[in-house]
Design a protein around this motif. Structure first.
Motif, PDB file in Angstrom:
ATOM      1  N   PHE A 224      -3.015  16.663  61.168  1.00 35.58           N
ATOM      2  CA  PHE A 224      -4.395  17.237  60.615  1.00 35.58           C
ATOM      3  C   PHE A 224      -4.438  18.334  59.882  1.00 35.58           C
ATOM      4  O   PHE A 224      -4.811  18.708  58.997  1.00 35.58           O
ATOM      5  CB  PHE A 224      -5.339  17.169  62.018  1.00 35.58           C
ATOM      6  CG  PHE A 224      -5.907  15.648  62.402  1.00 35.58           C
ATOM      7  CD1 PHE A 224      -6.607  14.978  61.608  1.00 35.58           C
ATOM      8  CD2 PHE A 224      -5.306  15.288  63.729  1.00 35.58           C
ATOM      9  CE1 PHE A 224      -6.745  13.705  62.070  1.00 35.58           C
ATOM     10  CE2 PHE A 224      -5.720  13.929  63.938  1.00 35.58           C
ATOM     11  CZ  PHE A 224      -6.491  13.260  63.110  1.00 35.58           C
TER      12      PHE A 224
ATOM     13  N   LEU B 249      -6.413  22.743  46.680  1.00 33.97           N
ATOM     14  CA  LEU B 249      -6.952  22.189  45.768  1.00 33.97           C
ATOM     15  C   LEU B 249      -7.474  23.125  44.670  1.00 33.97           C
ATOM     16  O   LEU B 249      -7.316  22.899  43.358  1.00 33.97           O
ATOM     17  CB  LEU B 249      -8.150  21.339  46.340  1.00 33.97           C
ATOM     18  CG  LEU B 249      -7.621  19.656  46.666  1.00 33.97           C
ATOM     19  CD1 LEU B 249      -8.886  19.007  47.179  1.00 33.97           C
ATOM     20  CD2 LEU B 249      -6.941  18.941  45.556  1.00 33.97           C
ATOM     21  N   PRO B 250      -8.209  24.323  45.080  1.00 27.20           N
ATOM     22  CA  PRO B 250      -8.519  25.000  43.910  1.00 27.20           C
ATOM     23  C   PRO B 250      -7.381  25.459  43.147  1.00 27.20           C
ATOM     24  O   PRO B 250      -7.862  26.106  42.062  1.00 27.20           O
ATOM     25  CB  PRO B 250      -9.062  26.176  44.905  1.00 27.20           C
ATOM     26  CG  PRO B 250      -9.592  25.749  46.006  1.00 27.20           C
ATOM     27  CD  PRO B 250      -8.498  24.621  46.412  1.00 27.20           C
TER      28      PRO B 250
ATOM     29  N   PRO C 109       3.686  16.798  67.335  1.00 33.63           N
ATOM     30  CA  PRO C 109       1.968  16.451  68.153  1.00 33.63           C
ATOM     31  C   PRO C 109       1.065  16.135  66.754  1.00 33.63           C
ATOM     32  O   PRO C 109       1.492  16.688  65.503  1.00 33.63           O
ATOM     33  CB  PRO C 109       1.661  17.793  68.568  1.00 33.63           C
ATOM     34  CG  PRO C 109       2.638  18.943  68.204  1.00 33.63           C
ATOM     35  CD  PRO C 109       3.989  18.101  67.852  1.00 33.63           C
ATOM     36  N   ARG C 110       0.185  15.313  67.221  1.00 32.52           N
ATOM     37  CA  ARG C 110      -0.718  14.776  66.070  1.00 32.52           C
ATOM     38  C   ARG C 110      -1.604  15.757  65.303  1.00 32.52           C
ATOM     39  O   ARG C 110      -1.782  15.767  64.314  1.00 32.52           O
ATOM     40  CB  ARG C 110      -1.754  13.755  66.695  1.00 32.52           C
ATOM     41  CG  ARG C 110      -0.946  12.269  66.656  1.00 32.52           C
ATOM     42  CD  ARG C 110      -2.002  11.387  67.634  1.00 32.52           C
ATOM     43  NE  ARG C 110      -2.947  11.040  66.849  1.00 32.52           N
ATOM     44  CZ  ARG C 110      -3.238   9.958  66.042  1.00 32.52           C
ATOM     45  NH1 ARG C 110      -2.162   9.306  65.856  1.00 32.52           N
ATOM     46  NH2 ARG C 110      -4.398   9.694  65.108  1.00 32.52           N
ATOM     47  N   TRP C 111      -1.888  17.107  66.052  1.00 33.69           N
ATOM     48  CA  TRP C 111      -2.698  18.164  65.172  1.00 33.69           C
ATOM     49  C   TRP C 111      -1.847  18.483  64.195  1.00 33.69           C
ATOM     50  O   TRP C 111      -2.596  19.079  63.197  1.00 33.69           O
ATOM     51  CB  TRP C 111      -3.144  19.061  66.294  1.00 33.69           C
ATOM     52  CG  TRP C 111      -1.923  20.067  66.862  1.00 33.69           C
ATOM     53  CD1 TRP C 111      -1.358  19.889  67.885  1.00 33.69           C
ATOM     54  CD2 TRP C 111      -1.295  21.253  66.081  1.00 33.69           C
ATOM     55  NE1 TRP C 111      -0.427  20.950  68.221  1.00 33.69           N
ATOM     56  CE2 TRP C 111      -0.307  21.883  67.120  1.00 33.69           C
ATOM     57  CE3 TRP C 111      -1.650  21.935  64.880  1.00 33.69           C
ATOM     58  CZ2 TRP C 111       0.343  22.894  66.635  1.00 33.69           C
ATOM     59  CZ3 TRP C 111      -0.813  22.892  64.703  1.00 33.69           C
ATOM     60  CH2 TRP C 111       0.124  23.496  65.517  1.00 33.69           C
TER      61      TRP C 111
ATOM     62  N   PHE D 152      -8.872  19.668  61.528  1.00 35.93           N
ATOM     63  CA  PHE D 152      -9.117  19.337  60.146  1.00 35.93           C
ATOM     64  C   PHE D 152     -10.726  19.614  59.719  1.00 35.93           C
ATOM     65  O   PHE D 152     -11.037  20.259  58.807  1.00 35.93           O
ATOM     66  CB  PHE D 152      -8.783  17.971  59.940  1.00 35.93           C
ATOM     67  CG  PHE D 152      -9.025  17.568  58.352  1.00 35.93           C
ATOM     68  CD1 PHE D 152      -8.198  17.819  57.382  1.00 35.93           C
ATOM     69  CD2 PHE D 152     -10.172  16.949  58.412  1.00 35.93           C
ATOM     70  CE1 PHE D 152      -8.353  17.384  56.191  1.00 35.93           C
ATOM     71  CE2 PHE D 152     -10.689  16.768  56.749  1.00 35.93           C
ATOM     72  CZ  PHE D 152      -9.634  16.878  55.904  1.00 35.93           C
TER      73      PHE D 152
ATOM     74  N   GLY E 120      -7.087  16.628  67.677  1.00 29.52           N
ATOM     75  CA  GLY E 120      -6.515  17.257  66.467  1.00 29.52           C
ATOM     76  C   GLY E 120      -7.179  17.223  65.144  1.00 29.52           C
ATOM     77  O   GLY E 120      -7.315  18.061  64.202  1.00 29.52           O
TER      78      GLY E 120
ATOM     79  N   PHE F 136      -6.439  20.265  51.202  1.00 25.94           N
ATOM     80  CA  PHE F 136      -7.805  20.754  50.476  1.00 25.94           C
ATOM     81  C   PHE F 136      -7.697  22.211  50.325  1.00 25.94           C
ATOM     82  O   PHE F 136      -8.202  22.605  49.421  1.00 25.94           O
ATOM     83  CB  PHE F 136      -8.852  20.282  51.383  1.00 25.94           C
ATOM     84  CG  PHE F 136      -9.214  18.928  51.460  1.00 25.94           C
ATOM     85  CD1 PHE F 136      -9.881  18.318  50.358  1.00 25.94           C
ATOM     86  CD2 PHE F 136      -9.052  18.037  52.530  1.00 25.94           C
ATOM     87  CE1 PHE F 136      -9.951  17.077  50.191  1.00 25.94           C
ATOM     88  CE2 PHE F 136      -9.351  16.712  52.525  1.00 25.94           C
ATOM     89  CZ  PHE F 136      -9.743  16.161  51.461  1.00 25.94           C
ATOM     90  N   LEU F 137      -7.063  22.973  51.139  1.00 25.01           N
ATOM     91  CA  LEU F 137      -7.005  24.535  50.787  1.00 25.01           C
ATOM     92  C   LEU F 137      -6.325  24.564  49.522  1.00 25.01           C
ATOM     93  O   LEU F 137      -6.607  25.795  48.899  1.00 25.01           O
ATOM     94  CB  LEU F 137      -6.285  25.185  51.881  1.00 25.01           C
ATOM     95  CG  LEU F 137      -7.083  25.219  53.273  1.00 25.01           C
ATOM     96  CD1 LEU F 137      -6.324  26.257  54.258  1.00 25.01           C
ATOM     97  CD2 LEU F 137      -8.333  25.929  52.902  1.00 25.01           C
TER      98      LEU F 137
ATOM     99  N   LEU G  74      -3.126  17.965  56.564  1.00 25.86           N
ATOM    100  CA  LEU G  74      -4.060  17.083  55.461  1.00 25.86           C
ATOM    101  C   LEU G  74      -5.288  18.547  55.220  1.00 25.86           C
ATOM    102  O   LEU G  74      -5.441  18.599  54.019  1.00 25.86           O
ATOM    103  CB  LEU G  74      -4.824  16.189  56.285  1.00 25.86           C
ATOM    104  CG  LEU G  74      -3.941  15.069  56.518  1.00 25.86           C
ATOM    105  CD1 LEU G  74      -4.916  13.744  57.335  1.00 25.86           C
ATOM    106  CD2 LEU G  74      -3.486  14.418  55.105  1.00 25.86           C
ATOM    107  N   TRP G  75      -5.542  19.211  56.121  1.00 27.25           N
ATOM    108  CA  TRP G  75      -6.270  20.585  55.811  1.00 27.25           C
ATOM    109  C   TRP G  75      -5.811  21.330  54.732  1.00 27.25           C
ATOM    110  O   TRP G  75      -6.509  21.930  53.736  1.00 27.25           O
ATOM    111  CB  TRP G  75      -6.732  21.397  57.071  1.00 27.25           C
ATOM    112  CG  TRP G  75      -7.537  22.316  56.988  1.00 27.25           C
ATOM    113  CD1 TRP G  75      -8.548  22.513  55.962  1.00 27.25           C
ATOM    114  CD2 TRP G  75      -7.251  23.666  57.393  1.00 27.25           C
ATOM    115  NE1 TRP G  75      -9.087  23.878  56.060  1.00 27.25           N
ATOM    116  CE2 TRP G  75      -8.091  24.551  56.823  1.00 27.25           C
ATOM    117  CE3 TRP G  75      -6.400  24.072  58.521  1.00 27.25           C
ATOM    118  CZ2 TRP G  75      -8.279  26.026  57.427  1.00 27.25           C
ATOM    119  CZ3 TRP G  75      -6.582  25.485  58.673  1.00 27.25           C
ATOM    120  CH2 TRP G  75      -7.578  26.514  58.224  1.00 27.25           C
TER     121      TRP G  75
END
Lengths: 233, 218
Positions: free
Chosen positions: A170, A180-181, A165-167, B46, B42, A177-178, A173-174
């Protein structure tokens, strides 16, 4: 391919999260690791307090990091279905997943080295401890590239029935960013962005555990779906 | 060569290398086992997830600001308030261009959408340029991420935000290039998705700016 093997690979995701977090809890690294601002003596005391328990925790964690490999393998099998005959992202994901597994095992062994000879000079223990924690959090590139590769493969999936599934794309990708710190502990000895800080230590471990669990469960569903479709024909 | 090269269909390939629809022909899956069909929705995982991350940053900042109010107020004074304010206006303007672009795409006016996206990109470039200049001024004045907790948060939060801006510029560039092609270069949903992302980048700055610059004014 054998559905049981695929399911075992899928379950290695949640197993990775549980075993690694459990091992770190046993080693006393969770909930509060030795802080970056501590003096050599304070750091040394952390490793000499209950050596056997600490070493058991590191042994468990370093072994169970290996669960990352079957999970990476299963992700690759599903990614190659999306990509077809030029599986660039699949190979990228595969190599990054392998690198992540190795990079996360090494600091566990360095921490075990700290506890291995508790009578070592505290300055040397501090040096090894610095190396272990910077190695645990800062090499985020393989992980970020792995997640991006998974997301790009899902976005470019042209199968009439999407493989995943496409979610999931996403969410991956999130997670980039989590993570990165994780680069920031180079610069800080104290505060929320030092290696013991909330945005590096807890956020990093929670993101990694969450990612492994999510990918494992999503792939489990896909494997079961495949098996049901194969049985239906 | 004594052997002929086998044709592709004669090669023994692993099962996963077969086209997906050719491996056991899958009938329409029963509703109970079908994966939830979220598609573009979705994207909100994000967006909301990323905003949660910044929400955690803001909470950490607010909690620690209470115990070091003097340090935070003294440090915030040294920031370039004018540059921050101009950058806020630039981002708000860019969001307006994004709205124009997504409306034009929906109305199938691709040239107008491409022009609006180009304007957004220029705003983004201007923002990044001003932000980097501000960093340069602050660093050369001796303020670094390790000076105190305020500057730690200032550099890290605006730095991660700037990375979001760079990612957004890449998305807008892809959308702009796609729109300039005659047809089928880029989908409406991609432009909308990039637009939603850009609005989030704008929104985060609209919270960051008062938190870092304004809240400490006497």
């Amino acid at each position: 391919m054998n559905t049981t093997i695929k399911l075992l690979c899928a379950w290695s995701g949640p197993a990775l999260a549980i075993a690694v977090l459990g091992g770190l809890l046993l080693a006393n690294v969770l909930p509060f690791p030795p802080a970056a601002f501590m003096s050599p003596d304070e750091i040394a005391r952390f490793y000499t307090q209950s050596t056997t328990r600490t070493l058991t925790g590191f042994a468990l964690t370093s072994f169970c990091m290996g669960f990352a490999f079957p999970l990476t393998g299963l992700i690759a099998v599903y990614l190659v279905r999306m990509e077809g005959r030029t599986p660039i992202l699949t190979f990228t994901q595969l190599s990054c997943g392998a690198a992540t597994g190795v990079l996360l095992t090494t600091p566990m062994i360095l921490m075990a080295v700290c506890a291995f000879r508790p009578d070592r000079s505290p300055e040397l223990i501090q040096l090894l401890n610095d190396a272990a924690y910077l190695l645990l959090f800062t090499p985020i590139a393989p992980f970020c590239i792995q997640n991006t590769a998974i997301a790009m493969a899902i976005f470019n999936d042209r199968n009439p029935q999407p493989v995943l599934p496409r979610w999931v794309a996403f969410a991956n990708l999130w997670l980039v960013f989590l993570f990165l710190p994780g680069l920031l502990p180079f610069f800080f000895h104290e505060g929320p962005f030092a290696w013991h800080g909330v945005f590096v230590f807890w956020l990093g471990l929670a993101s990694f555990g969450g990612w492994a669990t999510m990918m494992g469960l999503v792939l489990r569903q896909a494997v079961l779906h495949d098996a049901a479709a194969a049985a239906g024909t | 060569m004594s052997r002929q090269t086998p044709r592709p269909e004669e090669l023994e390939l692993p099962e996963f290398l077969m086209p997906y629809e050719a491996s056991p022909p899958a009938p329409a899956p029963p509703a109970a086992t079908a994966a939830p069909d979220l598609h573009q929705s979705g994207l909100w995982i994000f967006i909301l997830g990323d905003m949660t991350l910044f929400g955690a940053f803001f909470a950490g900042f607010a909690l620690q600001a209470r115990s070091q109010a003097d340090v935070f107020a003294g440090s915030a004074e040294t920031l370039l308030l004018g540059v921050g304010a101009v950058n806020t206006l630039i981002l708000l303007t860019s969001s307006l261009f994004v709205v124009v672009a997504t409306r034009a795409v929906a109305a199938d006016d691709r040239p107008a959408a491409a022009r609006a996206l180009l304007a957004t990109l220029l705003c983004a470039l201007l923002f990044a340029g001003l932000k980097l200049t501000a960093y340069g001024v602050e660093l050369s004045a001796g303020y670094t991420p390790t000076t105190n907790l305020f500057f730690t948060y200032y550099f890290v939060l605006t730095g991660i935000h700037l990375m979001h801006v760079v990612v957004g510029m890449a998305l807008l560039l892809v959308a702009w290039r796609g729109l300039r092609r005659e047809a089928g270069g880029v989908s409406v949903s991609f432009v909308e998705g990039a637009g939603i992302y850009w609005h989030m980048v704008d929104l985060l700055w609209v919270v960051l700016f008062p938190l870092l610059y304004i809240a400490w004014l006497p």
